[in-house]
Design a protein around this motif. Sequence first.
Motif, PDB file in Angstrom:
ATOM      1  N   HIS A  11      19.477  88.284 162.004  1.00 32.33           N
ATOM      2  CA  HIS A  11      20.062  87.050 161.498  1.00 32.33           C
ATOM      3  C   HIS A  11      20.411  86.190 162.707  1.00 32.33           C
ATOM      4  O   HIS A  11      20.588  86.700 163.822  1.00 32.33           O
ATOM      5  CB  HIS A  11      21.346  87.344 160.705  1.00 32.33           C
ATOM      6  CG  HIS A  11      21.094  87.990 159.393  1.00 32.33           C
ATOM      7  ND1 HIS A  11      21.507  89.261 159.109  1.00 32.33           N
ATOM      8  CD2 HIS A  11      20.466  87.535 158.284  1.00 32.33           C
ATOM      9  CE1 HIS A  11      21.159  89.571 157.878  1.00 32.33           C
ATOM     10  NE2 HIS A  11      20.527  88.549 157.354  1.00 32.33           N
ATOM     11  N   ASP A  12      20.531  84.897 162.513  1.00 28.02           N
ATOM     12  CA  ASP A  12      20.854  84.020 163.633  1.00 28.02           C
ATOM     13  C   ASP A  12      22.156  84.427 164.309  1.00 28.02           C
ATOM     14  O   ASP A  12      22.265  84.399 165.534  1.00 28.02           O
ATOM     15  CB  ASP A  12      20.904  82.554 163.202  1.00 28.02           C
ATOM     16  CG  ASP A  12      21.771  82.333 161.963  1.00 28.02           C
ATOM     17  OD1 ASP A  12      22.385  83.290 161.465  1.00 28.02           O
ATOM     18  OD2 ASP A  12      21.824  81.184 161.500  1.00 28.02           O
ATOM     19  N   ASP A  13      23.159  84.864 163.539  1.00 24.40           N
ATOM     20  CA  ASP A  13      24.428  85.229 164.156  1.00 24.40           C
ATOM     21  C   ASP A  13      24.389  86.614 164.796  1.00 24.40           C
ATOM     22  O   ASP A  13      25.296  86.980 165.537  1.00 24.40           O
ATOM     23  CB  ASP A  13      25.584  85.113 163.165  1.00 24.40           C
ATOM     24  CG  ASP A  13      25.384  85.942 161.918  1.00 24.40           C
ATOM     25  OD1 ASP A  13      24.273  86.466 161.698  1.00 24.40           O
ATOM     26  OD2 ASP A  13      26.351  86.069 161.153  1.00 24.40           O
ATOM     27  N   THR A  48      27.707  71.807 166.150  1.00 24.15           N
ATOM     28  CA  THR A  48      26.398  71.514 165.580  1.00 24.15           C
ATOM     29  C   THR A  48      25.717  70.344 166.270  1.00 24.15           C
ATOM     30  O   THR A  48      24.514  70.218 166.236  1.00 24.15           O
ATOM     31  CB  THR A  48      26.510  71.235 164.078  1.00 24.15           C
ATOM     32  OG1 THR A  48      27.436  70.167 163.871  1.00 24.15           O
ATOM     33  CG2 THR A  48      26.970  72.469 163.333  1.00 24.15           C
ATOM     34  N   ASN A  92      29.134  84.503 168.363  1.00 24.61           N
ATOM     35  CA  ASN A  92      30.034  83.370 168.094  1.00 24.61           C
ATOM     36  C   ASN A  92      29.280  82.102 167.692  1.00 24.61           C
ATOM     37  O   ASN A  92      29.668  80.995 168.054  1.00 24.61           O
ATOM     38  CB  ASN A  92      30.932  83.094 169.289  1.00 24.61           C
ATOM     39  CG  ASN A  92      31.786  84.287 169.638  1.00 24.61           C
ATOM     40  OD1 ASN A  92      32.366  84.917 168.773  1.00 24.61           O
ATOM     41  ND2 ASN A  92      31.834  84.627 170.902  1.00 24.61           N
ATOM     42  N   LEU A  93      28.230  82.268 166.937  1.00 26.59           N
ATOM     43  CA  LEU A  93      27.393  81.143 166.534  1.00 26.59           C
ATOM     44  C   LEU A  93      28.197  80.041 165.843  1.00 26.59           C
ATOM     45  O   LEU A  93      27.979  78.855 166.075  1.00 26.59           O
ATOM     46  CB  LEU A  93      26.271  81.619 165.621  1.00 26.59           C
ATOM     47  CG  LEU A  93      25.305  80.562 165.125  1.00 26.59           C
ATOM     48  CD1 LEU A  93      24.525  79.963 166.292  1.00 26.59           C
ATOM     49  CD2 LEU A  93      24.342  81.149 164.110  1.00 26.59           C
ATOM     50  N   THR A  94      29.152  80.421 165.020  1.00 27.60           N
ATOM     51  CA  THR A  94      29.919  79.415 164.285  1.00 27.60           C
ATOM     52  C   THR A  94      30.850  78.610 165.180  1.00 27.60           C
ATOM     53  O   THR A  94      31.323  77.550 164.787  1.00 27.60           O
ATOM     54  CB  THR A  94      30.744  80.071 163.166  1.00 27.60           C
ATOM     55  OG1 THR A  94      31.579  81.071 163.737  1.00 27.60           O
ATOM     56  CG2 THR A  94      29.828  80.707 162.125  1.00 27.60           C
ATOM     57  N   ALA A  95      31.079  79.092 166.403  1.00 25.88           N
ATOM     58  CA  ALA A  95      31.951  78.361 167.337  1.00 25.88           C
ATOM     59  C   ALA A  95      31.176  77.303 168.135  1.00 25.88           C
ATOM     60  O   ALA A  95      31.787  76.460 168.793  1.00 25.88           O
ATOM     61  CB  ALA A  95      32.621  79.337 168.296  1.00 25.88           C
TER      62      ALA A  95
END
Length: 65
Positions: free
Chosen positions: A50-52, A63, A57-60
């Motif tokens: 998965h990308d994460d 964008t 800490n992909l969501t940090a």
Amino acid sequence: MNKHGYRFSFGPWNISEGGDPFGPDVREPIDFDDKLPVYKELGFDAVQFHDDDAVPNLTAIPTRR
């Protein structure tokens, strides 16, 4: 294993960690690094992530840059 020109991959989430969703664990989990040689012996050529999984800490990460 004759794969007729096909290459196979898997997602680690598809390979059991030893647990059963309807019962207790049936074995101790095996470290991911120890699983890779076994997967190769079974004929898998690649691992999906998965990308994460690939980017901590992909969501940090903003964008927009």
